[in-house]
Enzyme design. Structure first.
Site, PDB file in Angstrom:
ATOM      1  N   ASP A 186      22.262  34.349  21.059  1.00 23.01           N
ATOM      2  CA  ASP A 186      21.201  35.316  21.336  1.00 23.01           C
ATOM      3  C   ASP A 186      21.336  36.547  20.440  1.00 23.01           C
ATOM      4  OD1 ASP A 186      20.355  33.629  23.422  1.00 23.01           O
ATOM      5  OD2 ASP A 186      21.577  34.693  24.894  1.00 23.01           O
TER       6      ASP A 186
ATOM      7  N   ASP B  80      25.826  31.867  29.073  1.00 23.20           N
ATOM      8  CA  ASP B  80      25.775  33.288  28.726  1.00 23.20           C
ATOM      9  C   ASP B  80      27.007  33.952  29.326  1.00 23.20           C
ATOM     10  OD1 ASP B  80      23.274  33.224  27.398  1.00 23.20           O
ATOM     11  OD2 ASP B  80      22.212  33.355  29.313  1.00 23.20           O
TER      12      ASP B  80
END
Length: 180
Positions: free
Chosen positions: A149, A114
């Site tokens: 995401d 991320d």
């Protein structure tokens, strides 16, 4: 509706390339401010959404891998069975691309990369936000995320819009037959 799988491929490629770049040029947990309220911050998430079960001891890697594989198969079959539902097919293709992108990370690294970090400054953070103190000032950070995401989130939003649109159309049609 398998023709929408090109969108899945685009999501996977963009996601993986962006994660390679982030991993090569960012230092773990060291934010680079791009603009107020938005940083690039490399994170490794061994859990699920919002780092759920990230400190579970390692078994979660295989559990979330299995879940992602099953979900990906179900979504693929769902897309294959669609006939004229273009928005639903595009939405599912986005979700599938995001699931596959994060699945690749789990298989290769044991965690998901991320790096997109959205935050606001303030002492009282809303639920789901994490508090970091930087330069003596509190910052409330949404859990870091990635392009996979974002694709999953966009896909879910589009499915909700499509569902609401279909619900309204069904209600209008039912009212027409009821009154007619």
């Amino acid at each position: 509706m398998l023709r929408w799988l090109w969108l899945t491929a685009v999501v996977v490629v963009l996601d993986q390339v962006s994660k390679l770049i982030a991993s090569a040029y960012l230092t773990l947990h060291q934010p680079i401010e791009l603009m107020p309220m938005f940083n690039l911050t490399l994170m490794h998430n061994s859990g699920a959404a919002f780092s759920f079960l990230s400190d579970a001891g390692g078994w979660q890697r295989w559990f979330f891998t299995l879940v992602a594989i099953i979900i990906s198969i179900v979504i693929f079959i769902w897309i294959k069975r669609l006939r004229h539902e273009h928005l639903q097919a595009a939405s599912l293709a986005l979700i599938l691309g995001g699931a596959v992108g994060n699945l690749i990370d789990r298989l290769l690294h044991g965690y998901v990369v991320d790096f997109l970090d959205v935050y606001y400054r303030g002492a009282n953070c809303l639920p789901m936000f994490f508090t970091w103190t930087r330069g003596g000032e509190a910052e409330c950070h949404w859990p870091a995320f990635n392009l996979a995401d974002a694709a999953i989130t966009l896909g879910v939003v589009l499915i909700l819009i499509d569902t609401l649109r279909q619900y309204r159309a069904d209600r209008r049609l039912a009212a027409k037959y009821k009154d007619g």
